[in-house]
Design an enzyme around this catalytic site. Structure first.
Site, PDB file in Angstrom:
ATOM      1  N   ASN A   1      -4.246  -6.041   4.195  1.00 49.12           N
ATOM      2  CA  ASN A   1      -5.882  -4.654   4.582  1.00 49.12           C
ATOM      3  C   ASN A   1      -6.507  -3.772   4.766  1.00 49.12           C
ATOM      4  O   ASN A   1      -6.371  -2.297   4.908  1.00 49.12           O
ATOM      5  CB  ASN A   1      -4.512  -3.619   5.669  1.00 49.12           C
ATOM      6  CG  ASN A   1      -2.685  -4.360   6.417  1.00 49.12           C
ATOM      7  OD1 ASN A   1      -4.113  -5.284   6.918  1.00 49.12           O
ATOM      8  ND2 ASN A   1      -1.938  -3.651   7.396  1.00 49.12           N
TER       9      ASN A   1
ATOM     10  N   ASN B   1       0.270  -0.940  -0.303  1.00 45.36           N
ATOM     11  CA  ASN B   1       0.598  -0.142  -0.007  1.00 45.36           C
ATOM     12  C   ASN B   1       0.691   1.324   0.211  1.00 45.36           C
ATOM     13  O   ASN B   1       0.452   1.887  -0.101  1.00 45.36           O
ATOM     14  CB  ASN B   1      -0.744  -0.590   0.867  1.00 45.36           C
ATOM     15  CG  ASN B   1      -2.196  -1.317   1.348  1.00 45.36           C
ATOM     16  OD1 ASN B   1      -2.604  -1.970  -0.023  1.00 45.36           O
ATOM     17  ND2 ASN B   1      -1.706  -1.778   2.266  1.00 45.36           N
TER      18      ASN B   1
ATOM     19  N   HIS C   1       7.280  -2.998  12.686  1.00 36.05           N
ATOM     20  CA  HIS C   1       7.583  -3.373  11.818  1.00 36.05           C
ATOM     21  C   HIS C   1       8.978  -3.079  11.178  1.00 36.05           C
ATOM     22  O   HIS C   1       9.254  -1.371  11.628  1.00 36.05           O
ATOM     23  CB  HIS C   1       6.977  -3.762  10.342  1.00 36.05           C
ATOM     24  CG  HIS C   1       5.097  -3.885  10.672  1.00 36.05           C
ATOM     25  ND1 HIS C   1       4.753  -5.251  11.482  1.00 36.05           N
ATOM     26  CD2 HIS C   1       4.089  -3.740  10.610  1.00 36.05           C
ATOM     27  CE1 HIS C   1       3.101  -5.516  11.418  1.00 36.05           C
ATOM     28  NE2 HIS C   1       3.466  -3.901  10.887  1.00 36.05           N
TER      29      HIS C   1
ATOM     30  N   TYR D   1       2.712   7.556   3.178  1.00 30.51           N
ATOM     31  CA  TYR D   1       2.942   6.666   3.764  1.00 30.51           C
ATOM     32  C   TYR D   1       2.030   5.507   3.450  1.00 30.51           C
ATOM     33  O   TYR D   1       2.539   4.447   3.098  1.00 30.51           O
ATOM     34  CB  TYR D   1       2.551   6.442   5.225  1.00 30.51           C
ATOM     35  CG  TYR D   1       2.658   5.431   5.826  1.00 30.51           C
ATOM     36  CD1 TYR D   1       4.153   4.766   5.889  1.00 30.51           C
ATOM     37  CD2 TYR D   1       1.315   4.511   6.271  1.00 30.51           C
ATOM     38  CE1 TYR D   1       4.358   3.533   6.351  1.00 30.51           C
ATOM     39  CE2 TYR D   1       2.740   3.405   6.441  1.00 30.51           C
ATOM     40  CZ  TYR D   1       3.118   2.988   6.969  1.00 30.51           C
ATOM     41  OH  TYR D   1       3.854   2.058   8.204  1.00 30.51           O
ATOM     42  N   HIS D   2       1.227   5.781   2.168  1.00 26.49           N
ATOM     43  CA  HIS D   2       0.164   5.080   1.679  1.00 26.49           C
ATOM     44  C   HIS D   2      -0.855   5.495   0.809  1.00 26.49           C
ATOM     45  O   HIS D   2      -0.788   6.716   0.765  1.00 26.49           O
ATOM     46  CB  HIS D   2      -1.299   4.624   2.337  1.00 26.49           C
ATOM     47  CG  HIS D   2      -1.536   3.273   3.792  1.00 26.49           C
ATOM     48  ND1 HIS D   2      -1.457   3.845   5.100  1.00 26.49           N
ATOM     49  CD2 HIS D   2      -0.053   2.321   3.677  1.00 26.49           C
ATOM     50  CE1 HIS D   2      -0.917   2.619   5.949  1.00 26.49           C
ATOM     51  NE2 HIS D   2      -0.304   1.482   5.370  1.00 26.49           N
TER      52      HIS D   2
ATOM     53  N   GLY E   1       2.409  -7.540   4.286  1.00 25.86           N
ATOM     54  CA  GLY E   1       2.414  -7.737   3.142  1.00 25.86           C
ATOM     55  C   GLY E   1       3.679  -8.573   2.985  1.00 25.86           C
ATOM     56  O   GLY E   1       3.776  -9.569   1.972  1.00 25.86           O
TER      57      GLY E   1
ATOM     58  N   SER F   1       5.523  -7.436   8.588  1.00 28.01           N
ATOM     59  CA  SER F   1       4.322  -7.216   8.166  1.00 28.01           C
ATOM     60  C   SER F   1       3.411  -8.018   7.295  1.00 28.01           C
ATOM     61  O   SER F   1       3.611  -8.936   7.312  1.00 28.01           O
ATOM     62  CB  SER F   1       5.002  -6.205   6.747  1.00 28.01           C
ATOM     63  OG  SER F   1       5.312  -5.948   5.687  1.00 28.01           O
TER      64      SER F   1
END
Length: 346
Positions: A162, A139, A319, A305-306, A272, A270
């Site tokens: 998420n 993301n 993480h 960040y996303h 991911g 994480s």
């Protein structure tokens, strides 16, 4: 007579070994008929894969062909098979980490399977079939403006993390979703809403789940109890949503941290990394998008960040995302998958 006996035994063993080798080779060819017919050579590189794909108006069949060409440049199937075997030995394959109870197919009784001591999956579970090509989506803000949506949707199977939104971002992140992970925090937030129809967020979550109709919702962080599992099942049944619920048979955090040598670093893997680890047992060829842990793009511009919000933070969390990125980049260079951090148009 002794020497004759030894010679006969030797030739018998040699014949057995030859027969077993032939069967093993036939099995591999049957599993990967179009890939093991040639030796896959991985072209090493010093930067993440910079895929140059056709524009969004290009027919999907043409995009798939270009995608196959990219895989041929970067994927080493022999290494992937060895990693898949290791992941299976450590009980991290999708058959042990994505348990889908059978009631969700036949409308029968609600069952909830989860046991830290379970050695084999219960009978009647549905499993994800093997996929040829998969896109695993992170993301990161690097996806914003990437125009990678068409390329992502050209894969046979798409796994996301998420509850990241697709609406309004399909040009960059695509639309297809076969698996969506839900972490512990998101699970708790969702339960507060879906158990109270009078709450302001009830229909917000309902709309989100309608958008995921036909997908698998994977509670990857083991944060769902039997009670909450039933609450999600009841919601989906009530609104006739075809969403399957999957969860691991036991906590995966330590197992995945051990696999990637993260136990001593005291960081939690994480979502991911969870997703990539399990996808190895499902997918023959994997592309990774949205895995970029920096607040600055290669061209020097700031990144959120996303991709779906405009928050610019210090990228600090529980993480060790930079470590994970270096690990993933190293795996990519070795031919385990292709990682895309550039725009996907000419």
């Amino acid at each position: 007579m002794g020497s004759v006996t030894i010679s006969r035994g030797f030739f018998t063993c040699l014949l057995c070994f030859s027969t077993l080798s032939t069967w093993a080779l036939c099995f591999l060819i049957m599993m990967y008929p179009s890939d093991l017919s040639i030796v896959m050579k991985h072209k090493s590189f010093t930067e993440p894969s910079q895929t140059r794909m056709p524009s969004l108006t290009t027919p999907k069949s043409d995009i798939k062909q270009v995608l196959e060409d990219e895989f041929d440049k970067h994927i080493d199937l022999v290494k992937i098979l060895k990693l898949r075997a290791k992941i299976t030995r450590q009980r991290l394959s999708s058959n042990m980490t994505m348990l889908i109870p059978p009631h969700q197919q036949d409308g029968g009784r609600v069952h909830f399977y989860r046991s830290k001591t379970m050695k084999t999956p219960p009978k009647g579970l549905q499993f994800i079939p093997r996929q040829r090509t998969c896109a695993v989506i992170g993301n990161s803000g690097i996806l914003l403006g990437s125009k990678c949506g068409a390329e992502i949707d050209a894969h046979d199977y798409v796994l996301r993390s998420n509850m990241a939104p697709r609406n309004n971002y399909t040009d960059d992140v695509g639309n297809q979703t076969d698996v969506m992970t839900v972490n512990s925090m998101a699970t708790k937030e969702a339960l507060k809403c879906i158990t109270n129809e009078s709450s302001s967020c009830y229909f917000k979550y309902l709309d989100t789940y309608r958008y995921l109709n036909g997908s698998i919702l994977w509670f990857s962080k083991f944060g769902v109890s039997a009670k909450s599992h039933f609450q999600f099942v009841n919601l989906f049944r009530k609104h006739k949503l075809n969403i399957l619920i999957a969860h691991p048979f036991k906590p995966l955090n330590g197992m995945i941290a051990s696999l990637w040598n993260m136990l001593k670093k005291k960081y939690s893997p994480s979502s991911g990394l969870f997703l990539y680890t399990v996808s190895v047992s499902i997918c023959d060829k994997i592309s990774m998008y949205g895995f970029y842990p920096f607040g600055t793009a290669p061209d020097g511009s700031d990144l959120p960040y996303h991709y779906y919000n405009d928050k610019f933070n210090s990228f600090k969390s529980g993480h060790n995302i930079p470590y994970e990125f270096r690990k993933l980049l190293s795996l990519s260079k070795q031919g385990y998958f292709r990682i895309v951090t550039d725009k996907c148009v000419i």
